[in-house]
Design a protein around this motif. Structure first.
Motif, mmCIF file in Angstrom:
data_model
loop_
_atom_site.group_PDB
_atom_site.id
_atom_site.type_symbol
_atom_site.label_atom_id
_atom_site.label_comp_id
_atom_site.label_asym_id
_atom_site.label_seq_id
_atom_site.Cartn_x
_atom_site.Cartn_y
_atom_site.Cartn_z
ATOM 1 N N GLU A 76 -34.640 33.275 -30.374
ATOM 2 C CA GLU A 76 -35.882 32.631 -29.941
ATOM 3 C C GLU A 76 -37.099 33.515 -30.204
ATOM 4 O O GLU A 76 -38.174 33.022 -30.556
ATOM 5 N N LEU A 132 -27.251 34.455 -23.371
ATOM 6 C CA LEU A 132 -28.663 34.759 -23.124
ATOM 7 C C LEU A 132 -29.187 35.794 -24.115
ATOM 8 O O LEU A 132 -30.308 35.663 -24.632
ATOM 9 N N THR A 142 -37.735 30.874 -20.782
ATOM 10 C CA THR A 142 -36.556 31.727 -20.613
ATOM 11 C C THR A 142 -36.672 32.568 -19.346
ATOM 12 O O THR A 142 -35.680 32.787 -18.637
ATOM 13 N N LEU A 153 -31.365 26.251 -26.141
ATOM 14 C CA LEU A 153 -30.351 27.169 -25.618
ATOM 15 C C LEU A 153 -28.974 26.790 -26.169
ATOM 16 O O LEU A 153 -28.210 27.649 -26.638
#
Lengths: 305, 305
Positions: B61, B54, B296, B9
């Motif tokens: 990701e 995010l 996540t 992250l």
């Protein structure tokens, strides 16, 4: 202005109006939620039924001069009109130019409310990219991606929005802008989108590299001529003819080339630009197909509203 | 939350921060005028140095889980963060949610002025499309054009902006929204961009049709979970932890699922969504590469600010 030119101008305006009416239809698009009614009404209010559609005409006419006259350029024209409409809605807001009147009607934040006007402008900018990126605009993805990239450059902080920021800053500046600074501001604020309109038509029409370069010059010159004609109208016109508040530039000490060059100087500059635009069309070697683009240069210089 | 997840992250946030810093650099791009200083400062203020990133993480990701970890997904992530930042700047305006505080700092129109905030938001939206349409994001023009089209759908009147319009309308409505209407509003206002983030990663990673469909479901579920977690935080959090005004939803009668389902009901719904998100990752058949996407889902549900 000859009858043929006027007929083409009207035909392009009608075609782009129909495309906008379809893009902003109340019927939801397949697989998408309905757009909120009031938001969509504000988007339609800001976009439909008004204006000379000069940007649309430049796209459509440039593509046509290169032999392309299907729905693709009309769609690109609709995208540019959405982008242009968004910029007007936001420029009219109380925190910006604070205008109540546009094309003789209440501005969007007066007809609706400020929040709706902000959001309608936001969504119209998005719609411009949505239309350009759609395969219906051009079957070639390279063309669609390039149109999106070029519109973004013309519309963003180094283009239209940047020009508006410079314009707002000029109002409160202590010293008047130089002629060069005014020309740069105007090239960004209104010139970039007019130039993009011509470049989009050239790209959609499959212009050769040499023709594309000449047409890009034509677009830049048209942008400069448009702005001088606009400043002359503001200096000489009246509110009833313009459909927006006249004399506001002088009243707010905005930098214009009319203020810098005088009315006669600005008129001479405008005539030079018309000649330059016609020379650029000749350089693009479009033959008789380029005549309408030359007539457009005269139209831009001679417009009364 | 395991250490590997936290490291990833942080790495994604650092990568997207560097990409944004570069896109919003003061140095003009080749062949372009300089962006006005104050406008660019406002764009940087709104975009750099904040947030969990995010949306960026979901792009990066998802692409990584499919085996792609070059600069392309980071650029797409930067585009989405520009789009997200624009929406926050405009949502905070006096005519909209009228917020003074965002991530513990003055909102953009407080730190600068309202006109600059409107223009910075406008230019950040444009920048998002400029970044996506640039060949540096992906060498395949089909991919670039599709990303532009999908972002426009997610961000426009049938997506994010439409959701914000519905949210503003709900505040003054005479009757509370139904649970279904709240879910639709939230799917448009915040869900569409979160879902697009996953879909962009899937497209850039070259997902198969089946994997893309499963990941799209994952993105939609993450969006729903994010919003419930956000509503729970608003109902239970305090202003110091959140960095923005807490309790404002209840204070303004905004429709939230917490109001409709109660706090316990909302927590159960959130747990169901986490399970659903994990199942969607399994359906995408990514093997161990999908573990971070599952983590996540837990992260989104458990976040404290």
């Amino acid at each position: 202005m000859n009858a043929m030119f006027q007929a083409r101008l009207a035909a392009a305006a009608a075609a782009v109006e129909a495309a906008l009416d379809s893009e902003l239809a109340f019927e939801p698009k397949p697989g998408e939620p309905a757009r909120p009614r009031r938001l969509l009404e504000a988007m339609r209010y800001a976009t439909l039924g008004g204006g000379k559609r000069l940007r649309a005409f430049l796209v459509i006419e440039t593509a046509r001069a290169l032999g392309r006259s299907d729905a693709g350029p009309v769609r690109a024209a609709a995208a540019i009109e959405c982008l242009h409409a968004y910029s007007l809605v936001h420029d009219d807001l109380p925190a910006m130019d604070d205008d109540d009147l546009r094309r003789g009607r209440p501005t969007a934040h007066k007809a609706f409310d400020e929040a709706t006007a902000i959001l309608a402008g936001d969504a119209l900018q998005t719609a411009a990219f949505e239309i350009l990126a759609d395969p219906a605009t051009d079957s070639n993805a390279e063309t669609r991606a390039a149109l999106c990239a070029s519109l973004a450059r013309a519309a963003g902080a180094a283009g239209m929005v940047g020009g508006q920021a410079l314009d707002l800053a000029a109002e409160t500046a202590e010293t008047p802008l130089s002629t060069g600074a005014i020309a740069l501001l105007q090239a960004m604020k209104t010139g970039a989108l007019l130039r993009f309109s011509v470049e989009a038509g050239a790209r959609l029409g499959g212009a050769s590299a040499a023709a594309a370069e000449a047409l890009s010059t034509y677009g830049a010159v048209i942008g400069a001529a448009f702005q001088i004609a606009d400043d002359l109208l503001d200096a000489e016109g009246d509110t009833a003819t313009l459909g927006k508040r006249a004399g506001k530039d002088a009243g707010r000490h905005k930098g214009t080339l009319v203020a810098a060059l005088g009315i006669d100087g600005a008129r001479r500059k405008l005539a030079d630009l018309v000649a330059e635009a016609k020379a650029a069309v000749d350089a693009a070697r479009l033959g008789e197909a380029g005549d309408a683009l030359k007539a457009t240069a005269e139209f831009v210089a001679a417009r009364k509203s």
